[in-house]
Write a protein that holds these residues in place. Sequence first.
Motif, PDB file in Angstrom:
ATOM      1  N   LEU A   1      -0.260  -4.649 -56.478  1.00 57.34           N
ATOM      2  CA  LEU A   1      -0.941  -3.367 -56.287  1.00 57.34           C
ATOM      3  C   LEU A   1      -0.449  -2.652 -55.027  1.00 57.34           C
ATOM      4  N   GLU A   2      -0.196  -3.449 -53.963  1.00 55.95           N
ATOM      5  CA  GLU A   2       0.329  -2.825 -52.746  1.00 55.95           C
ATOM      6  C   GLU A   2       1.726  -2.272 -52.961  1.00 55.95           C
ATOM      7  N   SER A   3       2.564  -3.002 -53.716  1.00 49.99           N
ATOM      8  CA  SER A   3       3.912  -2.485 -54.013  1.00 49.99           C
ATOM      9  C   SER A   3       3.825  -1.221 -54.859  1.00 49.99           C
ATOM     10  N   HIS A   4       2.900  -1.220 -55.831  1.00 50.79           N
ATOM     11  CA  HIS A   4       2.701  -0.014 -56.652  1.00 50.79           C
ATOM     12  C   HIS A   4       2.207   1.147 -55.785  1.00 50.79           C
ATOM     13  N   ARG A   5       1.293   0.820 -54.846  1.00 54.57           N
ATOM     14  CA  ARG A   5       0.816   1.866 -53.935  1.00 54.57           C
ATOM     15  C   ARG A   5       1.950   2.397 -53.076  1.00 54.57           C
ATOM     16  N   ASP A   6       2.798   1.488 -52.534  1.00 53.65           N
ATOM     17  CA  ASP A   6       3.938   1.931 -51.728  1.00 53.65           C
ATOM     18  C   ASP A   6       4.892   2.783 -52.548  1.00 53.65           C
ATOM     19  N   GLN A   7       5.092   2.382 -53.814  1.00 52.09           N
ATOM     20  CA  GLN A   7       5.961   3.172 -54.684  1.00 52.09           C
ATOM     21  C   GLN A   7       5.382   4.565 -54.914  1.00 52.09           C
TER      22      GLN A   7
END
Length: 555
Positions: free
Chosen positions: A284-290
Motif C-alpha cells: 500500500l505504501e508503494s502504491h501510495r508513493d506511485q
Amino acid sequence: MASNHKPSAARPVSRGGIGLTGRPPSGVRPPSGNIRVATGMPPGTARPGSRSGPIGTGGVLSSQIKVADRPVTQQGLSGMKTGMKGPQRQILDKSYYLGLLRSKISELTTEINKLQKEIEMYNQENSVYLSYEKRAETLAVEIKEFQGQLADYNMLVDKLNTNTEMEEVMNDYNMLKAQNDRETQSMDIIFTERQAKEKQIRSVEEEIEQEKQAADGIIKNMSPEKQVKYMEMKTTNEKLLQELDTLQQQLDSLNMKKESLEAEIAHSQVKQEAVLLHEKLYELESHRDQMIAEDKSMGSPMEERERLLKQVKEDNQEIASMERQLTDIREKINQCNEEIRQLDMDLEEHQGEMNQKYKELKKREESMDTFIETFEETKNQELERKAQLEAHIVALLEHCSRNINRMKQISSITNQELKMMQDDLNFKSTEMQKSQSTARNLTSDSQRLQLDLQKMELLESKMTEEQHSLKSKIKQMTTDLETYNDLPALKSSGEEKKKKLHQERTVLLTRRNAFKKLMEKLNVEYEALKTQLQENETHSQSFSTNPTRILALLG
C-alpha cells in the motif's frame, strides 16, 4: 647545648617578617645572651619553612598567636611564651629528618627482604609444580594403561562368568584385530594424505613467496610515480578488504538474525499475521508513493487538458479508422454472402451431373487444401526418412566393407592369430558375462533400493503424521501457555477450586462421621440380635439338626 636561660617555644617562620629562629633583618642586632638555640645546626642557618605557613608540630605551632601579647624590648620583639603540651620535640632539625629517613629505609629494606623471600618461595613452588606436573602426566599415562588392562580383565571375568567358549573369544579377537588393522590402514592413509597436503601447502607457499619476490622486483623497477600509485592502490585495497570483512560479518550476523526471526515467525501464528500485514502495508505504501509520483508528474490543468484533448483526438481517429475497416469488412461479407446465395441458386438449378461434378471438384479442392496445408509436415517427414535411409545405407556399406576386409584378413590369418582372437573372444565373453552379472546385481540393488524408497516414503508419511500431531500438540501447548500466562486468573480459579474441594471435604467428613455412627449402631443391633439367636433353643436345635437347609435358606 646547655643554657642558663630557659629555651623559648618554637617560633614560626613568616613569609615576609622576622624569622624567630633565624637571622634578624638588617639594622636590628640580636641581644647577646638572651636566647641560645639548642640545636645541632650551625649558627646563622634557619629551620626550613613552608610557603603556605608554619609547620604543624603536634599542637605547639598550631596555636594562635596574638601580637598584643608579645612585649616590646629595646632590641626588638621578644619571644612569646606558649604553653607546653607534653614532652614533644619542639624543633624539627636535620637529625629528626635523618631519623625519619632511617626508619623508613629500615621499613623498606624489611619489606624488600620479605618480598624477596616470597619470590624465592614462589619460584620453589613453581619448580615443584613443574616437576609435579610432569609426574602427573606420566602417572596419567600409567593410569590409562592400567585402565585398559582392567577393562581387559573385566571382560575376561565376564566371559568366564557367562561360560563363553574359546571360539567365540577368538572370533571376537579376530574381529577386533581386523578392525584395528583397518583403522591403522586408514590412519596411515590419512597420514600420507596429510604429508602430501603439507607438501602441497609448502610448495604453494614457496610459489607465493616467489610471486611476492617477483612482484617486489617489478615494483622496484617501476617509476616513482607508478610506485606511489601502486602503494595508494594497495592501501585502498587493504581498506576495501577490511570493509569487506566487516560487511561480511554484518551480513552473516544479519543472516543469523533473519534465520532466528524466521524461526520465531514460523512458530508463532501472530507473528505470521503481522508479517502479512507488514507486506500489505508495504504494498500500500508503494502504491501510495506511485500515486504521489504520478500526482507530482502531472502538470498544470491546462497542460493536462491539452494532453487529454490530444489523446481524445488520437482515440477518435483510431475509432474512425476502425469503423471504416469494419464497414469495408461488412461490405465484403455481404458480397460473399450474396455470391454464396447465387451459387446455391445455381446449384439448385443445375442438379444431376453438374451437381456431382461440383461435389467432386469440391472434394478435390478440399483434398488439395489439406495437401497444401500438410505439405510442409509431410515434406519434413519424407526428408527425415530419406536422411535415415541414407544413413542406414552408409552404415550397411561400411559394414559390408568391414566384412570384406575381415574376409581378406581371415584368409591371411595364421593359427597363432586365430588363437589370439579366440582368447580375445573368450575374454570378451567372460567380460560380457561379468557385465551381465553386474547388470543383474544392479537390477537387484535397484529393486532393493526401491523397497528402501518405499520404506522411506512410509517413514515420511509417518513423519508427516507425527509432524501434524506435534503441530496440534504445539497449538494445544500454546493455548495452555496463554492460559498459564494469565497467573492471576489461574490463581483465582485455583483458589475457587480449593474452596470447593474444602467444602466437599467438610461435607464428606460429616457424611463419613454420620455413616460411622450409623454403622456402629447397626453393629450393636446386629450383635444384640446375634446373641438373642444364640440364646434361643429352637434356633440352636434347628441349626444342629439341619444346617444345610438353614444355610440354603440364608443363601
